[in-house]
Structure formats: C-alpha cells, structure tokens
Design a protein around this motif. Structure first.
Motif, PDB file in Angstrom:
ATOM      1  N   ARG A 171       0.833  -1.205   0.000  1.00 17.69           N
ATOM      2  CA  ARG A 171       0.000   0.000   0.000  1.00 17.69           C
ATOM      3  C   ARG A 171       0.871   1.260   0.000  1.00 17.69           C
ATOM      4  O   ARG A 171       0.504   2.275  -0.601  1.00 17.69           O
ATOM      5  CB  ARG A 171      -0.916  -0.005   1.223  1.00 17.69           C
ATOM      6  N   LEU A 172       2.044   1.182   0.638  1.00 17.05           N
ATOM      7  CA  LEU A 172       2.963   2.316   0.680  1.00 17.05           C
ATOM      8  C   LEU A 172       3.806   2.422  -0.588  1.00 17.05           C
ATOM      9  O   LEU A 172       4.582   3.360  -0.736  1.00 17.05           O
ATOM     10  CB  LEU A 172       3.897   2.205   1.889  1.00 17.05           C
ATOM     11  N   GLY A 173       3.670   1.436  -1.471  1.00 16.59           N
ATOM     12  CA  GLY A 173       4.482   1.448  -2.686  1.00 16.59           C
ATOM     13  C   GLY A 173       5.856   0.840  -2.497  1.00 16.59           C
ATOM     14  O   GLY A 173       6.698   0.923  -3.390  1.00 16.59           O
ATOM     15  N   LYS A 174       6.097   0.216  -1.353  1.00 13.95           N
ATOM     16  CA  LYS A 174       7.384  -0.443  -1.090  1.00 13.95           C
ATOM     17  C   LYS A 174       7.279  -1.892  -1.550  1.00 13.95           C
ATOM     18  O   LYS A 174       7.245  -2.830  -0.745  1.00 13.95           O
ATOM     19  CB  LYS A 174       7.743  -0.352   0.392  1.00 13.95           C
ATOM     20  N   HIS A 175       7.231  -2.064  -2.873  1.00 14.47           N
ATOM     21  CA  HIS A 175       6.916  -3.382  -3.415  1.00 14.47           C
ATOM     22  C   HIS A 175       8.023  -4.405  -3.176  1.00 14.47           C
ATOM     23  O   HIS A 175       7.752  -5.591  -2.987  1.00 14.47           O
ATOM     24  CB  HIS A 175       6.613  -3.253  -4.907  1.00 14.47           C
ATOM     25  N   GLY A 176       9.278  -3.957  -3.193  1.00 13.65           N
ATOM     26  CA  GLY A 176      10.369  -4.891  -2.928  1.00 13.65           C
ATOM     27  C   GLY A 176      10.284  -5.457  -1.521  1.00 13.65           C
ATOM     28  O   GLY A 176      10.417  -6.672  -1.319  1.00 13.65           O
ATOM     29  N   LYS A 177      10.048  -4.583  -0.524  1.00 12.38           N
ATOM     30  CA  LYS A 177       9.906  -5.049   0.858  1.00 12.38           C
ATOM     31  C   LYS A 177       8.662  -5.908   1.011  1.00 12.38           C
ATOM     32  O   LYS A 177       8.661  -6.874   1.778  1.00 12.38           O
ATOM     33  CB  LYS A 177       9.835  -3.850   1.807  1.00 12.38           C
ATOM     34  N   ALA A 178       7.609  -5.553   0.274  1.00 13.38           N
ATOM     35  CA  ALA A 178       6.386  -6.366   0.317  1.00 13.38           C
ATOM     36  C   ALA A 178       6.680  -7.778  -0.163  1.00 13.38           C
ATOM     37  O   ALA A 178       6.241  -8.773   0.447  1.00 13.38           O
ATOM     38  CB  ALA A 178       5.302  -5.723  -0.538  1.00 13.38           C
ATOM     39  N   GLY A 179       7.441  -7.895  -1.261  1.00 14.64           N
ATOM     40  CA  GLY A 179       7.773  -9.212  -1.794  1.00 14.64           C
ATOM     41  C   GLY A 179       8.566 -10.037  -0.807  1.00 14.64           C
ATOM     42  O   GLY A 179       8.267 -11.222  -0.579  1.00 14.64           O
ATOM     43  N   GLU A 180       9.580  -9.436  -0.192  1.00 11.36           N
ATOM     44  CA  GLU A 180      10.406 -10.179   0.765  1.00 11.36           C
ATOM     45  C   GLU A 180       9.585 -10.606   1.974  1.00 11.36           C
ATOM     46  O   GLU A 180       9.757 -11.715   2.502  1.00 11.36           O
ATOM     47  CB  GLU A 180      11.592  -9.318   1.206  1.00 11.36           C
ATOM     48  N   THR A 181       8.694  -9.732   2.440  1.00 11.75           N
ATOM     49  CA  THR A 181       7.878 -10.066   3.615  1.00 11.75           C
ATOM     50  C   THR A 181       6.889 -11.185   3.296  1.00 11.75           C
ATOM     51  O   THR A 181       6.661 -12.080   4.119  1.00 11.75           O
ATOM     52  CB  THR A 181       7.125  -8.812   4.099  1.00 11.75           C
ATOM     53  N   LEU A 182       6.304 -11.142   2.112  1.00  9.99           N
ATOM     54  CA  LEU A 182       5.386 -12.212   1.723  1.00  9.99           C
ATOM     55  C   LEU A 182       6.124 -13.541   1.542  1.00  9.99           C
ATOM     56  O   LEU A 182       5.575 -14.602   1.843  1.00  9.99           O
ATOM     57  CB  LEU A 182       4.651 -11.830   0.442  1.00  9.99           C
ATOM     58  N   LEU A 183       7.375 -13.469   1.077  1.00 12.47           N
ATOM     59  CA  LEU A 183       8.168 -14.702   0.988  1.00 12.47           C
ATOM     60  C   LEU A 183       8.436 -15.273   2.375  1.00 12.47           C
ATOM     61  O   LEU A 183       8.462 -16.492   2.564  1.00 12.47           O
ATOM     62  CB  LEU A 183       9.492 -14.441   0.279  1.00 12.47           C
ATOM     63  N   LYS A 184       8.636 -14.381   3.352  1.00  9.66           N
ATOM     64  CA  LYS A 184       8.817 -14.839   4.730  1.00  9.66           C
ATOM     65  C   LYS A 184       7.564 -15.547   5.222  1.00  9.66           C
ATOM     66  O   LYS A 184       7.642 -16.616   5.856  1.00  9.66           O
ATOM     67  CB  LYS A 184       9.144 -13.655   5.641  1.00  9.66           C
ATOM     68  N   ALA A 185       6.401 -14.972   4.916  1.00  8.07           N
ATOM     69  CA  ALA A 185       5.141 -15.615   5.304  1.00  8.07           C
ATOM     70  C   ALA A 185       4.998 -16.966   4.619  1.00  8.07           C
ATOM     71  O   ALA A 185       4.521 -17.950   5.224  1.00  8.07           O
ATOM     72  CB  ALA A 185       3.966 -14.702   4.942  1.00  8.07           C
ATOM     73  N   TYR A 186       5.423 -17.030   3.360  1.00  4.73           N
ATOM     74  CA  TYR A 186       5.380 -18.301   2.604  1.00  4.73           C
ATOM     75  C   TYR A 186       6.250 -19.347   3.288  1.00  4.73           C
ATOM     76  O   TYR A 186       5.841 -20.506   3.461  1.00  4.73           O
ATOM     77  CB  TYR A 186       5.862 -18.033   1.186  1.00  4.73           C
TER      78      TYR A 186
END
Length: 422
Positions: free
Chosen positions: A128-143
């Motif tokens: 939502r903040l436009g920090k898509h790279g951090k979003a990707g890494e965080t979602l990979l952590k959840a995965y």
C-alpha cells in the motif's frame, strides 16, 4: 505500433481481517491469564472486552472508532496480544494510514516472528505504501513460515517484485512454481512477462508453450505468446497465436483492433480491414491501416485512412504522415502545404517537416529553397543537423556546376538527394 500486452496487474495479498468469532474469544479468555512468553500468552478479561468492541466496530465499518479503542489499548499496555497487532494494522489500512499500519505490524512481527498472518498483512501494508520490494520479501517470509505450502502467497510475492521492477527476483520465485502440479495460468503468464521485460523472449516462448500444454484453452496465454513472438520479430507466428486466442475467446473490440493492426504491420491491409469488419476504427488503427496500404502501394487508400485519423485526432505526426503520402503521390503543392503546417509548430516534428520541405524543393529543382530549408533544419533539429550539413555540401557542389545565369526553380531538373524524406 503499440501491441497489446497485459500490463503487470498488482493483486497484492488481500489483507485478512482477523474474523475471530465470539466463541474463539471466549475460549481464549477461559485460558489461564498467567504471564508467560508473548507467543503463548492468553487473552485477559480486559483485552477480551476491548478486542470484542473494536472487532464489532470494524465489522460495522466504523474504523475510526475501532482505531480509537485499539489506540487506547496500545497506549495503556506494554505487552500486546497478537490479535491486537493484526486487527489494529488492518483498521489503520482501512483508514488509509498505511505508515502507521506498517509501524504497528512491524512491532507485531518483532514480538511474534513466527506469525504467518502478521507477515502476510505487513506485506500488504508495504504494498500500500508502494514499497513493493519489501512487500515481496515479507510475503516470501510468510510463505516460508507456512512451510512453503501456500503457493499463492509466493505468487503474490513475485507480483510485488515485478511491481518493483525486480524481474530477476520475480523469476527466481516463479520458476519453481510453474513446475508444480497445481500451477495456475497466471503463474506462467507473469513469468513470461518478467522474461520479456529482461528481453529473454526465447525463454518466455518456452514458458508460455509449457503453460499452453497444461492449459490449451487459455486464450490469455495464447495472446501473450502472440505478443512475445511479435517482440522477437516473428510476425507470422504472432498472428497465428493471436488468431488462436480470438477463436478460443470471443474477442473484445480492442482485441479485434490489435489483430487488425498486426495484419497491417504484416503488409496485409485488406485482411486487416476484413478482420476489423464493421467495428469503428480508432485513430491508431487507422494509422496502421494507412501504413499497410502505403506499404502495399495503394496510396489512395492510405491517404483516405490517414485523413480519417486526422479528423478524429489531429496531431503533428499524423499531419506529417499525410504529407509523406502526398509526396509519394507526387502531389507536390499539397505535400508542401501540409509540411508547412507542421513546420510552423514547435515540437519534435518541426525539424522533420523542414527536412521534408527541403526534399520537395530539391525534387522540384528549387535549389535556393532547398538550401534555405536545410539551413533551418540544421538550426531546428540537432538530430538532423549533421545530415543537413552533408546535403548542403552536396547541394553546393551541384549548384557550382550550373552555368551562371541559368534559371532554377520549381519544375526544374530532379536530382535525387539520396533520401526518401523520412
């Protein structure tokens, strides 16, 4: 020509509101309230009342009230339950307070590093903040926290990397996913898009063919295959793939125009016109038809199409193209008037129009006019300056051989300048 391709559509993992039922809250409340590690702590009676109230407000879309209740809880307590982080992060996002949501969820993931929902929600907040790279890494952590079993979460991470233009990272995530038995068409599609973005068109073709073998009736995969072939310069294969796509799924008006444009670029304007049928042509479609007819030598039809495009959406570029067609038709006076219109306008087409005017004058043997236009080109357009000076030297050499007193002007001897006017 602009070809259609599905743009990267951001579909971030939807923030999951914690819909804990009253029964579950009661069960948590019934546990001993003895202070233990944060990851094991039960809900206290005070927390139960606050969480229940905030949850009810959120369910009623009264997010400001829910935020107020949760803010009171966070300000009055030093140790916060995981449910509070999840719910507060969600509520703040609904209030478009993404930065605060990230702050709360980051605190939560620090306190509960093994909580999948917090990691997933934090990834959505980063997006939502436009920090898509951090979003990707965080979602990979959840995965990873889920044992690499929730593959849709990995796909969402790849989408975030693609949004961040980290196409290599997205490919790293997607490559093993498309080999899974549960692989979905959009996984193949996104991988091919990332490969195309990095100019790995051959790899994209192989990826799409693999996807098509698994989903032979998926028109989107066929359409992307057509686009990829087009990117590789193989227009015949591109056309074939687009035709399969349009047979599998009734094409929209825009898709019909895309296929018609492709036929035009292949130099088959009649087939393009047949494909278009009675559909109203857009200016871009008319541009392509004009190009196709001109390439096939039907200049009358080409002129008709470019004039129709100009009536719908006049631009200096289209006006310039009309002048080119008139020049090829040897309708010199009309071509001159069209080019003069463009040359009078400041912009990227001014220099080209001045160049075209110099070509008209050259073809008519009007050396004085040709020299005047070329000198203007050298001043107006840095990209054409070198070429203009070169042609001026040729012109000076030619005119030096003309006997003194010989008349020159329009209608004089044609000397080809070695340029087609483009």
């Amino acid at each position: 020509m602009t070809m259609h391709t599905d743009t990267f559509r951001q579909t971030p993992t939807r923030l999951r509101m914690y819909t804990c039922s009253l029964l579950l809250l009661t069960a948590l409340f019934s546990c001993p309230a003895t202070p233990v590690q944060a990851s094991e702590r039960a809900v206290t009676q005070h927390e139960y009342a606050l969480f229940k109230q905030a949850h009810e407000y959120a369910n009623a879309d009264s997010f400001a009230k829910a935020a107020s209740v949760l803010a009171t809880y966070f300000n009055s307590s030093r140790q916060h339950h995981v449910f509070a982080y999840e719910l507060y992060g969600y509520v703040l996002l609904q209030l478009n307070r993404a930065s605060e949501s990230v702050r709360i969820l980051e605190q939560g993931i620090t306190a509960y590093p093994a909580n999948i929902t917090l990691a997933q929600n934090l990834g959505s907040a980063y997006a939502r903040l436009g920090k898509h790279g951090k979003a990707g890494e965080t979602l990979l952590k959840a995965y990873a926290l889920g044992g690499n079993q929730k593959h849709g979460m990995a796909f969402s991470a790849a989408q975030m990397f693609a949004q961040a233009k980290q196409f290599n990272r997205a490919r790293e995530v997607l490559t093993p996913l498309v080999s899974l038995s549960e692989a979905r068409p959009d996984w193949f599609l996104l991988l091919a898009q990332c490969q195309n973005q990095d100019s790995l068109h051959a790899d994209a073709v192989q990826c799409l063919l693999k996807g098509i073998r698994k989903f032979p009736e998926n028109s989107t995969l066929w359409r992307m295959l057509g686009y990829t072939h087009y990117q590789r310069g193989n227009q015949e294969k591109a056309t074939a793939a687009y035709e399969v796509a349009t047979r599998l799924t009734p094409p929209s008006d825009s898709e019909i125009r895309q296929l018609a444009s492709l036929y035009s670029s292949l130099g088959a304007p009649l087939l393009s016109k047949k494909t278009l049928g009675n559909k109203p042509a857009t200016p871009a479609m008319l541009d392509n038809l004009a190009y196709g007819f001109a390439g096939a030598g039907d200049l009358t039809s080409a002129l008709e199409k470019v004039e129709a495009a100009l009536r719908q959406a006049p631009t200096p570029e289209r006006t310039y193209r009309k002048g080119q067609i008139l020049l090829r038709m040897r309708r010199m006076q009309e071509a001159r008037e069209v080019f003069q219109t463009v040359a009078a306008q400041q912009g990227p087409w001014q220099g080209k129009a001045l160049w075209a005017l110099s070509m008209v004058a050259w073809l008519e043997g009007d050396w004085h006019e040709a020299r005047s236009m070329l000198e203007k080109v050298a001043i107006a357009d840095g990209r054409l300056r070198k070429r203009a000076h070169k042609l001026l030297a040729v012109l000076n050499s030619v005119t030096a051989q003309i006997p003194a007193g010989a008349a020159t002007g329009r209608g004089g001897r044609e000397i080809a300048p070695g340029h087609n006017g483009d």
